[in-house]
Design a protein around this motif. Structure first.
Motif, mmCIF file in Angstrom:
data_model
loop_
_atom_site.group_PDB
_atom_site.id
_atom_site.type_symbol
_atom_site.label_atom_id
_atom_site.label_comp_id
_atom_site.label_asym_id
_atom_site.label_seq_id
_atom_site.Cartn_x
_atom_site.Cartn_y
_atom_site.Cartn_z
ATOM 1 N N THR A 114 0.817 -1.210 0.000
ATOM 2 C CA THR A 114 0.000 0.000 0.000
ATOM 3 C C THR A 114 0.852 1.260 0.000
ATOM 4 O OG1 THR A 114 -1.777 -1.146 1.180
ATOM 5 C CG2 THR A 114 -1.800 1.254 1.242
ATOM 6 N N THR A 116 3.753 1.678 -1.086
ATOM 7 C CA THR A 116 4.479 1.831 -2.358
ATOM 8 C C THR A 116 3.501 1.980 -3.527
ATOM 9 O OG1 THR A 116 4.571 -0.589 -2.580
ATOM 10 C CG2 THR A 116 6.470 0.510 -1.573
ATOM 11 N N HIS A 117 2.233 2.168 -3.197
ATOM 12 C CA HIS A 117 1.173 2.390 -4.186
ATOM 13 C C HIS A 117 0.944 1.187 -5.094
ATOM 14 C CE1 HIS A 117 0.578 6.498 -2.962
ATOM 15 N NE2 HIS A 117 1.848 6.786 -3.155
ATOM 16 N N ARG A 120 -2.763 0.889 -5.630
ATOM 17 C CA ARG A 120 -3.254 1.876 -6.594
ATOM 18 C C ARG A 120 -3.071 1.358 -8.012
ATOM 19 N NH1 ARG A 120 -0.580 7.714 -6.537
ATOM 20 N NH2 ARG A 120 -1.827 7.840 -4.653
ATOM 21 N N PHE A 318 -6.640 9.666 -6.462
ATOM 22 C CA PHE A 318 -6.164 8.315 -6.169
ATOM 23 C C PHE A 318 -5.340 7.762 -7.331
ATOM 24 C CE2 PHE A 318 -6.937 3.712 -6.658
ATOM 25 C CZ PHE A 318 -6.291 3.254 -5.521
ATOM 26 N N GLU A 319 -5.766 8.056 -8.549
ATOM 27 C CA GLU A 319 -5.106 7.510 -9.733
ATOM 28 C C GLU A 319 -3.841 8.264 -10.111
ATOM 29 O OE1 GLU A 319 -8.120 7.653 -12.682
ATOM 30 O OE2 GLU A 319 -9.174 5.859 -11.956
ATOM 31 N N LYS A 322 0.784 11.168 -6.167
ATOM 32 C CA LYS A 322 1.811 10.269 -5.645
ATOM 33 C C LYS A 322 1.790 10.195 -4.112
ATOM 34 C CE LYS A 322 5.005 10.884 -9.528
ATOM 35 N NZ LYS A 322 6.379 11.278 -9.947
ATOM 36 N N PHE A 324 -0.785 10.502 -0.393
ATOM 37 C CA PHE A 324 -1.909 9.758 0.176
ATOM 38 C C PHE A 324 -2.999 10.758 0.552
ATOM 39 C CE2 PHE A 324 1.654 6.925 0.661
ATOM 40 C CZ PHE A 324 1.109 5.686 0.362
ATOM 41 N N ASP A 329 -6.928 6.078 -0.996
ATOM 42 C CA ASP A 329 -5.571 5.815 -0.510
ATOM 43 C C ASP A 329 -5.577 5.618 1.002
ATOM 44 O OD1 ASP A 329 -3.552 5.702 -2.529
ATOM 45 O OD2 ASP A 329 -3.910 7.799 -2.969
#
Length: 482
Positions: A114, A116-117, A120, A318-319, A322, A324, A329
């Motif tokens: 999470t 480190t995305h 996402r 969210f998309e 970078k 949160f 997120d």
């Protein structure tokens, strides 16, 4: 308070959030009585598990409300409870301390993904039609739970044809995730004859709820819960007696024997003691992590997008952002940290509960509803014996209607186009019939890839979807040989 939770911006009111928070609390209260029953079989002191579940639910739900400002409550999931006891402990031979260590490590791995995305990237890689199928599929899933809890669907069990679960005979009723393990001919579903008091009470509750909602009566869900529970008293369905063995003092006394055991020598210290246990632990961490990941994403997308809790600007953040800063997120961050805490506290993996949809349907739009729900969970430490007064016949109608409300997602799918319809169909149907959101997502992903390959459209498949589908496939192969 209004400014902190942005009530005006989210088009809600203090009263609506309070009513919705109470609705979610009552809809989820049953989980705290199931948790000790299932995990207690693994050897964990039941009273400690009871208190642990409350502590974790309060932590996660409050964290979700304040940090993410969304009305999604968290608690130990039923499917993960069964996985914990019947697979990890009974099947793989781990001790309950080692099983708790597995839960903790699942949370840690999910935290890394999470932060480190990775989550996402996974959500961005899900095609639009599959997102719609996830929302509608959750609606089917919720409706199925409601119909089953209401007793509208019965299961005729033929004990002679039931397979064993990890060489241990299944002796209970065909319910929950367990019923998916029954053999051919072991269970036959049928419509009830409506001659039982609890079934009739659920029918009364559903009709009452339907009338109130159609007439747009404020607090329809909460009114239905209270009225149905009261009607259930003379019908003999509502249990007005204090449940035995729910002493607050004994729960706190046994808490010290469980809290932190996952991090001790009997827990993580012995989890990788030999190759056999190490390999089983790795597979289990992967399977549980993947299930929790998609349960959370599926629930958030299915409920959040449909109701507008996640706005277009929030989805865009969210998309593309970078950091949160988006609600999605932050919600995913909370979900992962709560699971890690669950392992330390002494209970199974937590999940963003689908029953939150009942509160959302009652008007919840911000984290303020979660604060109310968390307060209700906390009060259960004192009033736990009285929470069981609310029968499942009173909560089941809410789930049925919530499922109906979520069917709107299906209109976003072009059913006349098999390229879209096939993966969407398996996504939604597998969620309900396999009693698992994650299995529904897995089926949808795999059939999406098959369809695209058949049409020579490999470029339409995102790398993330390919990778995740490969993990799902590996997981199914591993489970097939266990």
């Amino acid at each position: 308070m209004s400014k902190f939770f942005k009530l005006t911006e989210n088009k809600t009111t203090l009263r609506r959030e309070i009513v919705a928070g109470i609705t979610t609390f009552v809809s989820m209260a049953y989980i705290f009585f199931l948790n000790p029953q299932i995990l207690g079989q693994a050897g964990i002191p039941a009273q400690a598990v009871f208190l642990d579940a409350i502590l974790v639910a309060v932590f996660g739900t409050l964290f979700m409300g304040i940090f993410a400002n969304v009305p999604f409550a968290l608690a130990p999931g039923i499917g993960m409870q069964a996985y914990f006891t019947y697979t990890i402990v009974f099947g793989f031979g781990f001790s309950w301390q080692q099983a708790l260590a597995v839960v903790f490590l699942v949370g840690v791995v999910d935290i890394i993904i999470t932060l480190t995305h990775g989550r996402r990237a996974i959500v961005k890689g899900i095609p639009t039609e599959l997102k719609a199928a996830i929302g509608g599929g959750i609606g089917l899933f919720v409706t199925y739970i409601g119909l089953k809890n209401a007793g509208f669907i019965n299961y005729l069990v033929d004990a002679a044809n039931i397979k064993t679960l990890n060489d241990k005979p299944f002796t209970g009723k065909a319910s929950g995730a367990i019923h998916t393990l029954l053999a051919n001919g072991g269970v036959t579903p049928e419509l009830t004859k409506f001659n039982q008091p609890d079934v009739l009470l659920a029918l009364i509750g559903f009709i009452l709820l339907l009338v109130l909602v159609i007439r747009r009566i404020p607090g329809a869900f909460l009114i239905t819960l209270v009225v149905t529970t009261v009607i259930g008293i003379p019908m003999g369905v509502t249990n007005t007696h204090i449940a035995p063995g729910t002493s607050v003092g004994s729960a706190f006394s046994s808490l010290g024997t469980v809290f932190g055991q996952a991090l001790g020598s009997k827990g993580i210290g012995s989890l990788f003691s030999d190759w056999h246990h190490a390999s089983l632990a790795i597979v289990t961490i992967f399977a549980m992590g993947l299930t929790g990941l998609f349960d959370a994403i599926g629930t958030l997308i299915g409920i959040g997008n449909q109701t507008g809790i996640f706005s277009k600007s929030d989805t865009k953040a969210f998309e593309e952002d970078k950091g949160f800063n988006s609600k999605m997120d932050r919600a995913l961050v909370v979900d992962t940290f709560t699971t890690a805490f669950a392992g330390i506290a002494g209970t199974s993996n937590t999940t963003t509960f689908i029953e939150s949809a009942a509160g959302v349907a009652a008007g919840a739009r911000t984290g303020l509803a979660n604060v109310v729900t968390a307060a209700g969970f906390a009060l259960m430490i004192i009033f736990a014996p009285f929470v069981g007064v609310v029968p499942s016949a009173a909560t089941a109608p809410l789930l049925i209607l919530v499922g109906i409300m979520m069917m709107g997602e299906f209109k976003k799918i072009s059913w006349e186009n098999l390229e879209v319809a096939v993966p969407a169909f398996f996504t939604s149907v597998f969620m309900a019939f396999s009693y698992s959101i994650s299995y529904g997502i897995a089926a949808g992903f795999l059939f999406f890839i098959i369809v695209k390959l058949a049409l020579g459209k490999f470029k339409d498949i995102s790398p993330v979807l390919l990778i995740v589908s490969a993990f799902f496939l590996i997981n199914f192969i591993v489970l097939a040989f266990m």
